[in-house]
Motif scaffolding. Sequence first.
Motif, PDB file in Angstrom:
ATOM      1  N   PHE A  59      -1.964  -0.133   1.724  1.00  0.00           N
ATOM      2  CA  PHE A  59      -1.999  -0.552   0.323  1.00  0.00           C
ATOM      3  C   PHE A  59      -3.325  -1.272   0.143  1.00  0.00           C
ATOM      4  O   PHE A  59      -3.509  -2.401   0.569  1.00  0.00           O
ATOM      5  CB  PHE A  59      -0.816  -1.473   0.039  1.00  0.00           C
ATOM      6  CG  PHE A  59      -0.664  -1.896  -1.396  1.00  0.00           C
ATOM      7  CD1 PHE A  59      -1.645  -1.679  -2.368  1.00  0.00           C
ATOM      8  CD2 PHE A  59       0.503  -2.523  -1.807  1.00  0.00           C
ATOM      9  CE1 PHE A  59      -1.480  -2.074  -3.679  1.00  0.00           C
ATOM     10  CE2 PHE A  59       0.676  -2.950  -3.126  1.00  0.00           C
ATOM     11  CZ  PHE A  59      -0.316  -2.716  -4.050  1.00  0.00           C
ATOM     12  N   SER A 114      -6.529  -2.568  -2.223  1.00  0.00           N
ATOM     13  CA  SER A 114      -7.005  -2.966  -3.553  1.00  0.00           C
ATOM     14  C   SER A 114      -8.525  -2.940  -3.576  1.00  0.00           C
ATOM     15  O   SER A 114      -9.174  -3.413  -2.633  1.00  0.00           O
ATOM     16  CB  SER A 114      -6.523  -4.377  -3.903  1.00  0.00           C
ATOM     17  OG  SER A 114      -5.123  -4.415  -4.072  1.00  0.00           O
ATOM     18  N   ILE A 148       4.779   5.866 -13.075  1.00  0.00           N
ATOM     19  CA  ILE A 148       4.810   5.872 -11.609  1.00  0.00           C
ATOM     20  C   ILE A 148       5.765   6.953 -11.115  1.00  0.00           C
ATOM     21  O   ILE A 148       5.461   7.680 -10.158  1.00  0.00           O
ATOM     22  CB  ILE A 148       5.200   4.490 -11.061  1.00  0.00           C
ATOM     23  CG1 ILE A 148       4.129   3.454 -11.424  1.00  0.00           C
ATOM     24  CG2 ILE A 148       5.368   4.543  -9.538  1.00  0.00           C
ATOM     25  CD1 ILE A 148       4.513   2.024 -11.085  1.00  0.00           C
ATOM     26  N   ILE A 176      -1.200   7.560  -3.749  1.00  0.00           N
ATOM     27  CA  ILE A 176      -1.103   7.130  -5.145  1.00  0.00           C
ATOM     28  C   ILE A 176      -2.387   6.383  -5.478  1.00  0.00           C
ATOM     29  O   ILE A 176      -2.746   5.417  -4.797  1.00  0.00           O
ATOM     30  CB  ILE A 176       0.095   6.189  -5.378  1.00  0.00           C
ATOM     31  CG1 ILE A 176       1.396   6.822  -4.875  1.00  0.00           C
ATOM     32  CG2 ILE A 176       0.197   5.814  -6.857  1.00  0.00           C
ATOM     33  CD1 ILE A 176       1.788   8.082  -5.580  1.00  0.00           C
ATOM     34  N   ALA A 229      -4.396   4.252  -8.411  1.00  0.00           N
ATOM     35  CA  ALA A 229      -4.071   3.504  -9.619  1.00  0.00           C
ATOM     36  C   ALA A 229      -5.306   2.769 -10.126  1.00  0.00           C
ATOM     37  O   ALA A 229      -5.983   2.088  -9.358  1.00  0.00           O
ATOM     38  CB  ALA A 229      -2.948   2.509  -9.327  1.00  0.00           C
ATOM     39  N   PHE A 282       4.930  -0.622  -5.751  1.00  0.00           N
ATOM     40  CA  PHE A 282       3.847  -0.110  -4.904  1.00  0.00           C
ATOM     41  C   PHE A 282       4.029  -0.554  -3.453  1.00  0.00           C
ATOM     42  O   PHE A 282       3.815   0.222  -2.519  1.00  0.00           O
ATOM     43  CB  PHE A 282       2.487  -0.588  -5.424  1.00  0.00           C
ATOM     44  CG  PHE A 282       1.984   0.160  -6.622  1.00  0.00           C
ATOM     45  CD1 PHE A 282       2.395   1.445  -6.897  1.00  0.00           C
ATOM     46  CD2 PHE A 282       1.060  -0.418  -7.477  1.00  0.00           C
ATOM     47  CE1 PHE A 282       1.921   2.144  -7.994  1.00  0.00           C
ATOM     48  CE2 PHE A 282       0.566   0.262  -8.574  1.00  0.00           C
ATOM     49  CZ  PHE A 282       1.003   1.544  -8.836  1.00  0.00           C
ATOM     50  N   ASN A 283       4.390  -1.810  -3.271  1.00  0.00           N
ATOM     51  CA  ASN A 283       4.565  -2.333  -1.921  1.00  0.00           C
ATOM     52  C   ASN A 283       5.670  -1.577  -1.189  1.00  0.00           C
ATOM     53  O   ASN A 283       5.523  -1.229   0.002  1.00  0.00           O
ATOM     54  CB  ASN A 283       4.890  -3.828  -1.982  1.00  0.00           C
ATOM     55  CG  ASN A 283       4.764  -4.503  -0.643  1.00  0.00           C
ATOM     56  OD1 ASN A 283       3.821  -4.274   0.100  1.00  0.00           O
ATOM     57  ND2 ASN A 283       5.722  -5.351  -0.316  1.00  0.00           N
ATOM     58  N   ASN A 325       3.755   5.910   1.914  1.00  0.00           N
ATOM     59  CA  ASN A 325       2.762   6.335   0.930  1.00  0.00           C
ATOM     60  C   ASN A 325       1.510   5.463   1.043  1.00  0.00           C
ATOM     61  O   ASN A 325       1.583   4.297   1.428  1.00  0.00           O
ATOM     62  CB  ASN A 325       3.326   6.194  -0.486  1.00  0.00           C
ATOM     63  CG  ASN A 325       4.484   7.131  -0.744  1.00  0.00           C
ATOM     64  OD1 ASN A 325       4.307   8.305  -1.031  1.00  0.00           O
ATOM     65  ND2 ASN A 325       5.694   6.612  -0.623  1.00  0.00           N
ATOM     66  N   ILE A 385      -1.471   3.634  -1.011  1.00  0.00           N
ATOM     67  CA  ILE A 385      -1.756   3.156  -2.355  1.00  0.00           C
ATOM     68  C   ILE A 385      -3.206   2.676  -2.409  1.00  0.00           C
ATOM     69  O   ILE A 385      -3.627   1.859  -1.586  1.00  0.00           O
ATOM     70  CB  ILE A 385      -0.843   1.976  -2.757  1.00  0.00           C
ATOM     71  CG1 ILE A 385       0.629   2.283  -2.446  1.00  0.00           C
ATOM     72  CG2 ILE A 385      -1.054   1.603  -4.216  1.00  0.00           C
ATOM     73  CD1 ILE A 385       1.234   3.379  -3.259  1.00  0.00           C
ATOM     74  N   ALA A 412      -5.603   0.999  -5.276  1.00  0.00           N
ATOM     75  CA  ALA A 412      -5.541   0.467  -6.634  1.00  0.00           C
ATOM     76  C   ALA A 412      -6.790  -0.318  -6.980  1.00  0.00           C
ATOM     77  O   ALA A 412      -7.191  -1.219  -6.244  1.00  0.00           O
ATOM     78  CB  ALA A 412      -4.311  -0.432  -6.786  1.00  0.00           C
ATOM     79  N   SER A 465      -1.827  -7.186  -1.262  1.00  0.00           N
ATOM     80  CA  SER A 465      -1.945  -5.849  -0.680  1.00  0.00           C
ATOM     81  C   SER A 465      -2.412  -5.975   0.775  1.00  0.00           C
ATOM     82  O   SER A 465      -2.724  -7.060   1.256  1.00  0.00           O
ATOM     83  CB  SER A 465      -2.914  -4.996  -1.503  1.00  0.00           C
ATOM     84  OG  SER A 465      -4.209  -5.559  -1.519  1.00  0.00           O
TER      85      SER A 465
END
Length: 224
Positions: free
Chosen positions: A36, A38, A156, A167, A169, A188-189, A196, A198, A200, A211
């Motif tokens: 995840f 950012s 989403i 994903i 974002a 998302f988390n 998955n 992420i 973002a 994240s």
Amino acid sequence: MQQNVLKAEKLNKYFHEPDTTQILHDISLSIQEGEFVSIMGKSGCGKSTLLYLLSTLDTAYEGIVIINGVTVTGLNENAMARFRNEHIGFVFQFHFLLPEFTALENVMLPALKLRKLEYQEVEQRAMEKLKQMDMHEHAHKLSGKLSGGQQQRVAIARALINDPKIIMADEPTGNLDSANTTIIFNIFNQLAQEGNTIIAVTHDHDFARKSNRILEMADGRIKT
């Protein structure tokens, strides 16, 4: 062992109007399955531009992008569109739902476009994704009648309909209040914990610090 699902090598991006300006400078990065990530930085630093390159929405760049082991750089338009629809889910600051369609119909659209499943199977899967977002009770409401937070959860669900590995974002909580921001982050988390990936772009420091990793950008470069 975690595997890289996305790798970028020496990405350079130029805008040519009115004058030639370099927006991204030799960006290389790799992102693993289940991360995840950012991407942060001041307005104009190039973070959204980078996301559009990584997501294959912008193909006018120098360098190489590899997703799920496939070099997507140089794919023709049709091949790129199919790859994108199958492997990447998108969530934007504005939900981009079709207001004349129900929540369920909006979620179904990418899967119908992919044409891998029969209509009834797509409908069933879309309902499952809405249930995952706790939006199944609103499935048959017109999307234009939903609140902002509800619309983003439907967006989403739509991003997840084809079971993409990644994903992406762009400011997914930019139009939401703190309560809905927390809901979207938690979604998302949970998706990341399920494997998955992420990626973002965000201005929200609280969102980013929770994240797994922050890529901070300045002047078209990733700060080290």
